[in-house]
Write an enzyme that holds these catalytic residues in place. Structure first.
Site, PDB file in Angstrom:
ATOM      1  N   ALA A 206       0.535  -1.540  -0.572  1.00 54.82           N
ATOM      2  CA  ALA A 206       0.585  -0.008  -0.031  1.00 54.82           C
ATOM      3  C   ALA A 206       0.819   0.949   0.033  1.00 54.82           C
ATOM      4  O   ALA A 206       1.980   1.534  -0.380  1.00 54.82           O
ATOM      5  CB  ALA A 206      -0.965   0.156   1.313  1.00 54.82           C
ATOM      6  N   ASN A 207       0.866   2.436   0.544  1.00 53.14           N
ATOM      7  CA  ASN A 207       1.035   3.872   0.118  1.00 53.14           C
ATOM      8  C   ASN A 207       0.221   4.544   1.026  1.00 53.14           C
ATOM      9  O   ASN A 207      -0.830   4.093   1.948  1.00 53.14           O
ATOM     10  CB  ASN A 207       1.413   4.231  -1.199  1.00 53.14           C
ATOM     11  CG  ASN A 207      -0.388   4.721  -1.874  1.00 53.14           C
ATOM     12  OD1 ASN A 207      -0.952   5.363  -1.166  1.00 53.14           O
ATOM     13  ND2 ASN A 207      -0.784   4.576  -2.989  1.00 53.14           N
ATOM     14  N   ARG A 208       0.864   5.925   1.298  1.00 59.58           N
ATOM     15  CA  ARG A 208      -0.016   6.708   3.101  1.00 59.58           C
ATOM     16  C   ARG A 208      -0.582   7.976   2.368  1.00 59.58           C
ATOM     17  O   ARG A 208      -1.379   8.290   2.758  1.00 59.58           O
ATOM     18  CB  ARG A 208       0.976   7.255   3.161  1.00 59.58           C
ATOM     19  CG  ARG A 208       2.299   6.105   3.993  1.00 59.58           C
ATOM     20  CD  ARG A 208       3.531   7.275   4.675  1.00 59.58           C
ATOM     21  NE  ARG A 208       4.667   6.316   5.580  1.00 59.58           N
ATOM     22  CZ  ARG A 208       5.410   6.366   4.966  1.00 59.58           C
ATOM     23  NH1 ARG A 208       5.701   5.721   4.148  1.00 59.58           N
ATOM     24  NH2 ARG A 208       6.063   4.824   5.849  1.00 59.58           N
ATOM     25  N   SER A 209      -1.256   7.332   0.383  1.00 55.79           N
ATOM     26  CA  SER A 209      -2.300   8.035   0.405  1.00 55.79           C
ATOM     27  C   SER A 209      -3.711   8.445   1.653  1.00 55.79           C
ATOM     28  O   SER A 209      -3.927   7.081   1.729  1.00 55.79           O
ATOM     29  CB  SER A 209      -2.706   8.079  -1.060  1.00 55.79           C
ATOM     30  OG  SER A 209      -3.607   8.663  -1.309  1.00 55.79           O
TER      31      SER A 209
END
Ligand code: PMT
Length: 397
Positions: A206-209
């Protein structure tokens, strides 16, 4: 959003009266001057002192022997830019429909020429009663803006449609009525949030968006009259008037973006789409005792580039660029490589910029204009600047 607007906030006698305090606070945060009126019923649920403390003026309740003026309803009504009634009981709705003026609020509603936003709140059975249904239909026909109640828990522990809309939606509705309608008649699809690419049945890349920037753009476009679809991986509250399509992976986002792009005038890719994903996600949960797994990655489709290549005549394609260095040159390269009309570059290594923050600082880059820098601001203010540029581009088409 509502700078300098004089908004009368009418509060009637429902359990949701306490939420009027939050509506008042948000209206003031958006720059409005809030003139509160409470009915006798409202005072059974909420003290006038509480709302007076969080509005721009003390609460007014009396039509007769009113301390401020002998004919308060005309004064308040004539000076209003907008009247919001939240919550609006079945009684208020019926009186307003019939033109009955029995207290300060109903008199003010008849004395004003300002637009009116009515936010009903009542038990589901009452909301569904034929007389309430008819009263609401008549008010709508007269041009009254109705912010529909939502499904959920009601007083007495019941569940159903009748809960007052959330205060943020009520404020968005006010902004939509009062704001510039320069997106009226256009359709825009916005992607938001970070994609989640499965490793196995429980683990993802995943990513931090957080989705905040995409949601702010969707909310701003809707408040300016656009028909808005949001393709989102995030679980933020849906902005008022926005249709949300929930996705998780880059593949799902690709499907939804391509499907909606076919019939939307403007496309904004604010989502943080994974560039790589596991080639073969495991079916079950990888066991810890089997030791660290070897994960082979493959590139994901570049959704934005594909939308740019398939762009219809007159369609506007907008991308974002999350950079940590050489912001302008990297963004400009993406702008031309993906055949975009606008790219919004943000230095996501800078403090309070980009992923997860409530603020952002961006540079708006277009093929035929000088870059425009927007210094650190709320993501809604950034969204306003983005929509302003999109309107400019559209007006040139
Ligand atoms: O969501 P928030 O917490 O509010 O944070 C906002 C944000 C930082 C996520 C947002 O401002 C932002 O920068 N979004 C784009 C993030 C990103 O993926 O940038 P990028 O430079 O890696 O991708 C460039 C563009 O191509 C983006 O429009 C992206 O949506 C798109 N893309 C990327 C990869 C891919 N496979 N398909 C794409 O369409």
């Amino acid at each position: 959003m509502l700078e300098g607007k004089r908004i009368v906030l009418g509060v009637t006698g429902g359990i949701a009266a306490y939420k009027a305090v939050e509506v008042s606070r948000r209206l003031i945060d958006a720059g409005a001057h809030v003139v509160p009126i409470m009915t006798a019923g409202a005072q059974k649920f909420l003290g006038t002192a509480t709302l007076s403390a969080l509005a721009s003026e003390p609460v007014q309740t009396e039509l007769w022997n009113n301390a401020t003026t002998p004919i308060p309803h005309t004064k308040i009504g004539q000076n209003a830019d907008l009247i919001v009634v939240a919550p609006a009981t079945a009684r208020l709705i019926a009186a307003y429909r019939m033109g009955l003026s029995t207290d300060l609020l109903t008199n003010t509603l008849l004395a004003t020429r300002a637009p009116v936003v009515v936010c009903p709140a009542m038990h589901a059975e009452m909301w569904e009663h034929p007389s309430v249904v008819e009263n609401i239909a008549v008010l709508r026909e007269r041009g009254v803006h109705i912010v529909e109640p939502t499904e959920g828990r009601l007083a007495g522990g019941d569940i159903g449609k009748g809960r007052l809309a959330d205060p943020a939606s009520i404020v968005e509705a006010a902004a939509r009525v009062l704001g510039p309608n320069d997106m009226e008649g256009t359709s825009i699809v916005v992607s938001a949030g970070g994609t989640r690419e499965p490793i196995d049945a429980v683990r993802v890349i995943a990513n931090r968006s957080s989705g905040k920037q995409g949601y702010a753009i969707a909310a701003e476009a809707a408040s300016r009259g656009a028909s808005v679809t949001l393709v989102s991986t995030a679980s933020l509250p849906a902005p008022y008037g926005v249709k949300v399509l929930q996705v998780e992976t880059a593949a799902e986002m690709k499907v939804q973006m391509e499907r909606t792009a076919a019939d939307h005038d403007i496309i904004v890719m604010a989502a943080a789409v994974a560039d790589f994903r596991p080639v073969k996600p495991a079916g079950g949960k990888l066991k810890k005792h089997a030791g660290p797994p070897e994960i082979t990655l493959e590139p994901t489709p570049d959704i934005l580039a594909e939308l740019g290549s398939a762009k219809r005549e007159g369609q506007i394609i907008v991308g974002f660029a999350a950079e940590t260095d050489d912001l302008l040159s990297n963004a400009s390269k993406k702008l031309s490589a993906k055949k975009l009309d606008l790219i919004i570059a943000n230095d996501v290594s800078a403090s309070r910029v980009g992923f997860g923050h409530d603020t952002n600082a961006v540079t708006l880059v277009r093929p035929d204009a000088e870059p425009v820098e927007i210094d650190l601001a709320s993501k809604r203010d950034v969204a306003r600047a983005v929509i302003d540029v999109i309107v400019t581009i559209r007006n040139r088409h």
